[in-house]
Design an enzyme around this catalytic site. Sequence first.
Site, PDB file in Angstrom:
ATOM      1  N   GLY A 101      -9.976  -8.495   1.769  1.00  0.00           N
ATOM      2  CA  GLY A 101      -9.743  -9.091   2.433  1.00  0.00           C
ATOM      3  C   GLY A 101      -9.944  -8.434   3.870  1.00  0.00           C
ATOM      4  N   GLY A 150      -9.827  -5.997  -2.221  1.00  0.00           N
ATOM      5  CA  GLY A 150     -10.263  -7.683  -2.544  1.00  0.00           C
ATOM      6  C   GLY A 150     -11.801  -7.335  -3.534  1.00  0.00           C
ATOM      7  CD  GLU A 173      -4.727  -2.888  -1.732  1.00  0.00           C
ATOM      8  OE1 GLU A 173      -5.514  -3.352  -1.198  1.00  0.00           O
ATOM      9  OE2 GLU A 173      -4.382  -1.946  -2.212  1.00  0.00           O
ATOM     10  CG  ASP A 181      -3.937  -8.820  -2.437  1.00  0.00           C
ATOM     11  OD1 ASP A 181      -4.462  -7.057  -2.791  1.00  0.00           O
ATOM     12  OD2 ASP A 181      -3.657  -9.293  -2.779  1.00  0.00           O
TER      13      ASP A 181
END
Length: 405
Positions: A101, A150, A173, A181
Site C-alpha cells: 500500500g 498489499g 510491516e 495485513d
Amino acid sequence: MMQKRVNRSMWLLRSVLHSNSRTLSSSSSDVDVLNNVLNNQVLVEGNGYTRMAILNRPSALNAINTNMATRLHKLYRTWEEDPHIAFLIIKGSGRAFAAGGDIVALYHLINQGKMEVCKEFFRTIYTFIYLIGTYMKPHVALLNGITMGGGAGVSIPGTFRVATDKTIFATPEVLIGFHPDAGASFYLSHLPGHLGEYLALTGEKLNGVEMVTCGLATHYSLSARLPLIEEQLGRLVTDDPSVIETTLEQYGDLVHLDSRSVLQRIEIVDKCFGHDTVEEIVDALEIAASETKDAWCISTLNRLKEACPLSLKVSLRSIREGRFQTLDQCLSREYRMTLQGISKQISGDYCEGVRARVIDKDMAPKWDPPTLEKVSEDMVDQYFLPLSESEPDLELPTKIREAFF
C-alpha cells in the site's frame, strides 16, 4: 509545452490525492487530464477471452492507492459479469509487481487528521482482496519483481501465482510499527509449520523459488519467459483452470532451494517460532545462537530487535488467530486492528516507523513502548476489540460471495 502539460497533470493529481477538502475549479480539459492520469495508474490490455490489469506506478514500485484499488474493483466486477471474458491476468510495470500500500500517502493523511480518507483506502483494498478470493473466473498473477504487503494481498488469494527469478516477497510491516495485513494473517498462518510466524515477525524476504516451494506461489518461471507466457495465455479460448495450469507448467522452470534458505531450516524455525509469546521466541533464538553461533539465528534475533515491540506481539496473535478463521474473518479483524493502529490512541508507532524508514530514513525509530517488557496485555487486547458503535466494521458481501481460497 509538453513539460507544462505534465506539470499541470501532476498538480491535478496531487490535488485529488492529498487534499480531501479542496474543490477544483477546473475546465473540462483539466478533468479529462486528471481522469487520464488516474486511469493510467491501472492499464488494461487484452482481447478475445482474456483481460490483463497492469499496475502502473513504476516510480513508486506500483504502491497501491485508493484510486488504483477502486479502479481494479470496478474492472474486476465488470469482467466477472462479461460472459465473453474467460480469465484475468494481473502484473506490474517496471521492477515491481507491487511494493504494498502507499504508506507515504497514508503517513501524510494521518498527520493531517484525514482519518476518513485513510479508512476509505483500507476498506477499498480489503474489499478488493475479498473479491479476488471469491472470484468466479481463473486469475493469474505474474509476480515479477518486488511483491510485498498489499501487493501480496491482491495476488495470493487468486487462482495462480507465477513467481520468477526476480521475485522478492516479504511482509515487513513490523519494521514500520504496523502488522501484516491485506489478508496476510490468513495466508501466512496456513504456511507449513511456523514459517508464517517467522515471516510476520522478522519481515524477512523470500525469493521466487522459496515462494513456490512453500506454496505462496503456484508456479515458477524465469522472467525472460514471461512474454512468451503472456502470449500463450492470450491465445487460450477457455475458462478451464486445468488448461491454464497446463500452459503455465509448460513454460515453468525447475526450482532448487539454496542451502542457506530458511526453508532448509524449518526444524529450527518451528522450534523457536512455535512458542506462545514473543519473549519465549526471543529466548529460544538467544539460546540457539549462544549454543551454535549460527549466523542465521543471530541475524534473525537482530531482525526481531529492530522491529516494533508492540507490532511483534500484535502480529503474533494475529497469525495465531488466522489459523482458525476464514479469509473474510481475517480481513474484518485486520480492518479493526488497522484502525486501532493508525488512530494513535494506543501508540503512534506506525507514523514513527514510516518516518524513520521511509521519510527521514534515519533508521532509528523511537518505539512506544520501547521494549517487549513494557508492552502490556491490555495494549495488545485493544487491537482486537470490536470497534465502537459509531465506527462500522468492514462490510464484506459474505452472504453472496463465499471465499473458497
